[in-house]
Design a protein around this motif. Sequence first.
Motif, PDB file in Angstrom:
ATOM      1  N   SER A  33       1.210  -0.242 -43.573  1.00 61.07           N
ATOM      2  CA  SER A  33       0.249  -0.416 -44.667  1.00 61.07           C
ATOM      3  C   SER A  33       0.059   0.854 -45.480  1.00 61.07           C
ATOM      4  O   SER A  33      -0.297   0.800 -46.662  1.00 61.07           O
ATOM      5  CB  SER A  33      -1.104  -0.887 -44.123  1.00 61.07           C
ATOM      6  OG  SER A  33      -1.648   0.092 -43.245  1.00 61.07           O
ATOM      7  N   GLY A  34       0.280   2.019 -44.887  1.00 65.28           N
ATOM      8  CA  GLY A  34       0.093   3.284 -45.586  1.00 65.28           C
ATOM      9  C   GLY A  34       1.240   3.612 -46.516  1.00 65.28           C
ATOM     10  O   GLY A  34       2.263   2.925 -46.547  1.00 65.28           O
ATOM     11  N   SER A  40      -1.839   7.191 -40.833  1.00 61.86           N
ATOM     12  CA  SER A  40      -3.126   7.334 -40.142  1.00 61.86           C
ATOM     13  C   SER A  40      -3.213   8.667 -39.406  1.00 61.86           C
ATOM     14  O   SER A  40      -4.253   9.335 -39.413  1.00 61.86           O
ATOM     15  CB  SER A  40      -3.325   6.186 -39.148  1.00 61.86           C
ATOM     16  OG  SER A  40      -3.511   4.960 -39.820  1.00 61.86           O
ATOM     17  N   GLU A  43      -4.302  11.662 -41.346  1.00 66.96           N
ATOM     18  CA  GLU A  43      -5.731  11.785 -41.631  1.00 66.96           C
ATOM     19  C   GLU A  43      -6.419  12.705 -40.624  1.00 66.96           C
ATOM     20  O   GLU A  43      -7.506  13.192 -40.886  1.00 66.96           O
ATOM     21  CB  GLU A  43      -6.389  10.399 -41.643  1.00 66.96           C
ATOM     22  CG  GLU A  43      -5.916   9.535 -42.811  1.00 66.96           C
ATOM     23  CD  GLU A  43      -6.684   8.232 -42.914  1.00 66.96           C
ATOM     24  OE1 GLU A  43      -7.785   8.150 -42.332  1.00 66.96           O
ATOM     25  OE2 GLU A  43      -6.185   7.298 -43.569  1.00 66.96           O
ATOM     26  N   LYS A 107       0.755  -4.108 -46.462  1.00 63.08           N
ATOM     27  CA  LYS A 107      -0.389  -4.494 -45.629  1.00 63.08           C
ATOM     28  C   LYS A 107      -0.272  -5.959 -45.213  1.00 63.08           C
ATOM     29  O   LYS A 107      -0.268  -6.863 -46.054  1.00 63.08           O
ATOM     30  CB  LYS A 107      -1.701  -4.277 -46.375  1.00 63.08           C
ATOM     31  CG  LYS A 107      -2.941  -4.676 -45.576  1.00 63.08           C
ATOM     32  CD  LYS A 107      -4.207  -4.384 -46.341  1.00 63.08           C
ATOM     33  CE  LYS A 107      -5.439  -4.892 -45.606  1.00 63.08           C
ATOM     34  NZ  LYS A 107      -5.559  -4.318 -44.253  1.00 63.08           N
ATOM     35  N   SER A 151      -0.244  -2.020 -34.840  1.00 61.14           N
ATOM     36  CA  SER A 151      -1.011  -1.584 -36.011  1.00 61.14           C
ATOM     37  C   SER A 151      -2.163  -0.646 -35.685  1.00 61.14           C
ATOM     38  O   SER A 151      -2.814  -0.116 -36.587  1.00 61.14           O
ATOM     39  CB  SER A 151      -1.532  -2.792 -36.788  1.00 61.14           C
ATOM     40  OG  SER A 151      -2.318  -3.638 -35.968  1.00 61.14           O
ATOM     41  N   TRP A 154      -7.118   2.839 -35.944  1.00 58.51           N
ATOM     42  CA  TRP A 154      -7.695   3.945 -36.704  1.00 58.51           C
ATOM     43  C   TRP A 154      -8.372   3.511 -37.990  1.00 58.51           C
ATOM     44  O   TRP A 154      -9.403   4.064 -38.385  1.00 58.51           O
ATOM     45  CB  TRP A 154      -6.614   4.974 -37.006  1.00 58.51           C
ATOM     46  CG  TRP A 154      -7.070   6.159 -37.803  1.00 58.51           C
ATOM     47  CD1 TRP A 154      -6.808   6.425 -39.111  1.00 58.51           C
ATOM     48  CD2 TRP A 154      -7.893   7.232 -37.346  1.00 58.51           C
ATOM     49  NE1 TRP A 154      -7.394   7.612 -39.503  1.00 58.51           N
ATOM     50  CE2 TRP A 154      -8.080   8.121 -38.430  1.00 58.51           C
ATOM     51  CE3 TRP A 154      -8.494   7.530 -36.126  1.00 58.51           C
ATOM     52  CZ2 TRP A 154      -8.833   9.289 -38.324  1.00 58.51           C
ATOM     53  CZ3 TRP A 154      -9.244   8.695 -36.025  1.00 58.51           C
ATOM     54  CH2 TRP A 154      -9.401   9.556 -37.115  1.00 58.51           C
ATOM     55  N   LYS A 155      -7.830   2.518 -38.664  1.00 54.21           N
ATOM     56  CA  LYS A 155      -8.350   2.101 -39.967  1.00 54.21           C
ATOM     57  C   LYS A 155      -9.605   1.239 -39.859  1.00 54.21           C
ATOM     58  O   LYS A 155     -10.158   0.810 -40.874  1.00 54.21           O
ATOM     59  CB  LYS A 155      -7.272   1.334 -40.741  1.00 54.21           C
ATOM     60  CG  LYS A 155      -6.088   2.181 -41.187  1.00 54.21           C
ATOM     61  CD  LYS A 155      -6.512   3.222 -42.210  1.00 54.21           C
ATOM     62  CE  LYS A 155      -5.317   3.982 -42.759  1.00 54.21           C
ATOM     63  NZ  LYS A 155      -5.720   5.016 -43.745  1.00 54.21           N
ATOM     64  N   HIS A 156     -10.077   1.024 -38.647  1.00 51.19           N
ATOM     65  CA  HIS A 156     -11.238   0.157 -38.458  1.00 51.19           C
ATOM     66  C   HIS A 156     -12.269   0.846 -37.560  1.00 51.19           C
ATOM     67  O   HIS A 156     -12.470   0.461 -36.402  1.00 51.19           O
ATOM     68  CB  HIS A 156     -10.798  -1.190 -37.880  1.00 51.19           C
ATOM     69  CG  HIS A 156      -9.823  -1.896 -38.765  1.00 51.19           C
ATOM     70  ND1 HIS A 156     -10.214  -2.692 -39.817  1.00 51.19           N
ATOM     71  CD2 HIS A 156      -8.465  -1.864 -38.797  1.00 51.19           C
ATOM     72  CE1 HIS A 156      -9.147  -3.145 -40.450  1.00 51.19           C
ATOM     73  NE2 HIS A 156      -8.082  -2.658 -39.851  1.00 51.19           N
ATOM     74  N   GLY A 180     -14.172   9.220 -39.036  1.00 53.14           N
ATOM     75  CA  GLY A 180     -12.933   9.870 -38.631  1.00 53.14           C
ATOM     76  C   GLY A 180     -13.160  11.350 -38.388  1.00 53.14           C
ATOM     77  O   GLY A 180     -14.261  11.772 -38.018  1.00 53.14           O
ATOM     78  N   SER A 308     -13.195   3.312 -32.690  1.00 54.04           N
ATOM     79  CA  SER A 308     -12.650   2.308 -33.593  1.00 54.04           C
ATOM     80  C   SER A 308     -12.398   1.015 -32.837  1.00 54.04           C
ATOM     81  O   SER A 308     -12.522   0.958 -31.614  1.00 54.04           O
ATOM     82  CB  SER A 308     -11.364   2.824 -34.239  1.00 54.04           C
ATOM     83  OG  SER A 308     -10.447   3.238 -33.242  1.00 54.04           O
ATOM     84  N   ASP A 311      -8.170  -4.649 -35.611  1.00 54.53           N
ATOM     85  CA  ASP A 311      -8.277  -5.655 -36.661  1.00 54.53           C
ATOM     86  C   ASP A 311      -7.556  -6.905 -36.173  1.00 54.53           C
ATOM     87  O   ASP A 311      -6.334  -6.914 -36.025  1.00 54.53           O
ATOM     88  CB  ASP A 311      -7.647  -5.138 -37.956  1.00 54.53           C
ATOM     89  CG  ASP A 311      -7.662  -6.180 -39.070  1.00 54.53           C
ATOM     90  OD1 ASP A 311      -8.377  -7.196 -38.915  1.00 54.53           O
ATOM     91  OD2 ASP A 311      -6.963  -5.996 -40.072  1.00 54.53           O
TER      92      ASP A 311
END
Length: 439
Positions: A33-34, A40, A43, A107, A151, A154-156, A180, A308, A311
Amino acid sequence: MKLPVAIIGGGPVGLAAAAQLQARGESFILLESGSQIGASILEWGHVRMFSPWEYNMDKTAVSLLAKYDWNAPQLEAIPTGKELVEMYLQPLAALPEISPYIRVNSKVVSVGRKNIDKMKTKGRDQLPFVIRYEQNGEMNTVEARAIIDASGTWKHPNPIGSGGIFAKGEESASQRITYGIPDVYGNQRQRYAGKRVLVVGSGHSAINTILDLHRLKEEVPSTDIVWVLRKISVQETYGGGNEDQLPARGALGTAIQHLVEGGLLTVYTPFQIEEISNEGNALLVAGTLAGQPFNIGGIDEIIANTGSRPDLDFLREIRYQVDPSIECVPALADLIDPNIHSCGTVRPHGEAELRQPEKDFYIVGMKSYGRAPTFLLATGYEQVRSVVAALVGDWEAARRVELHLPETGVCSSNPLTVGFEAVSSCCAPLPQVPRNCCG
């Protein structure tokens, strides 16, 4: 024509799956997705991991890299997140055996079986998977014979409100909240220098954030650090110290203990956040301290290090199972439940434990651990080695254990976060005092 195996996620475990598939002569497609591989991780690229390179690279991937002019890192050195990406993941992703099959800015929005929904059973296992993903504003579809969901989580990030939900006003205050591990001493220095900063969380991410804020405070004394935790006692965060088998991790607990006992920051625990509101040009954080109403005012910035969660939305049409409390793969729950375990030691496991009701669908890596913060990269590499072996019908290799790890910590009766934390545990991030993860 045989359909490819679809890998969701372009982090260390997703790329390890790609290397394993390539070594087995299997076609694959990797959806990230990035905007780039390891997005991720970058970051928290300023954070140093707990474990050395030896435990942070997949053996099959290393063998593939060794065929080319790859500058291998020293195995005993401990990388930062940025080094992990630049010295290992990016070279791996750039190889001609891997690169053509990676799609970034992709994504995934849904996964299912072709032309049937979740309720239909007859003939289900013979149908291909259909993955819909958004790339650069356009919706695309790809079919696959199997899916490896790497996946991550981290993004959630988890909200900072008590009870695992957003506190009243939390979303409205989002411009002043960072979820984060921001580089407070580096590229985000100006945002935090001279500010009153509230750090929420009790794991290694929070400790690393505070240590970097203290470095900033030494140069900009008007920087004020406030730490809120839900734990009964701040001593629970100190860990094993010199007895920790991962010295970089033990150093974190020793360092934060020094700051707390030296009165170099303000600590409130157990504190439950219930509401965030404006107080002039600052924020007022309201909640309860040891069960009694309590407010913390004058906050300029909030850093949320509260872990986290996976998803699961895009898996709605897949027959999958997760543990109801940890949201991990069910067979792992008793092994990684932080309510029970403090050391994060998990016996090696593979395809059998990760198997889902949906044939040829697997959740691996950080996401397989759900909300638990104890994931190690080496564990993820063993997961995908076993899963890929099963997908090609090599059941002997799928059942074989090929994971050897050092002792990962000092176990105690009090739960202790270990290891990518998000990010994660040993796979996650750390600053100057060894901050470690992803082991």
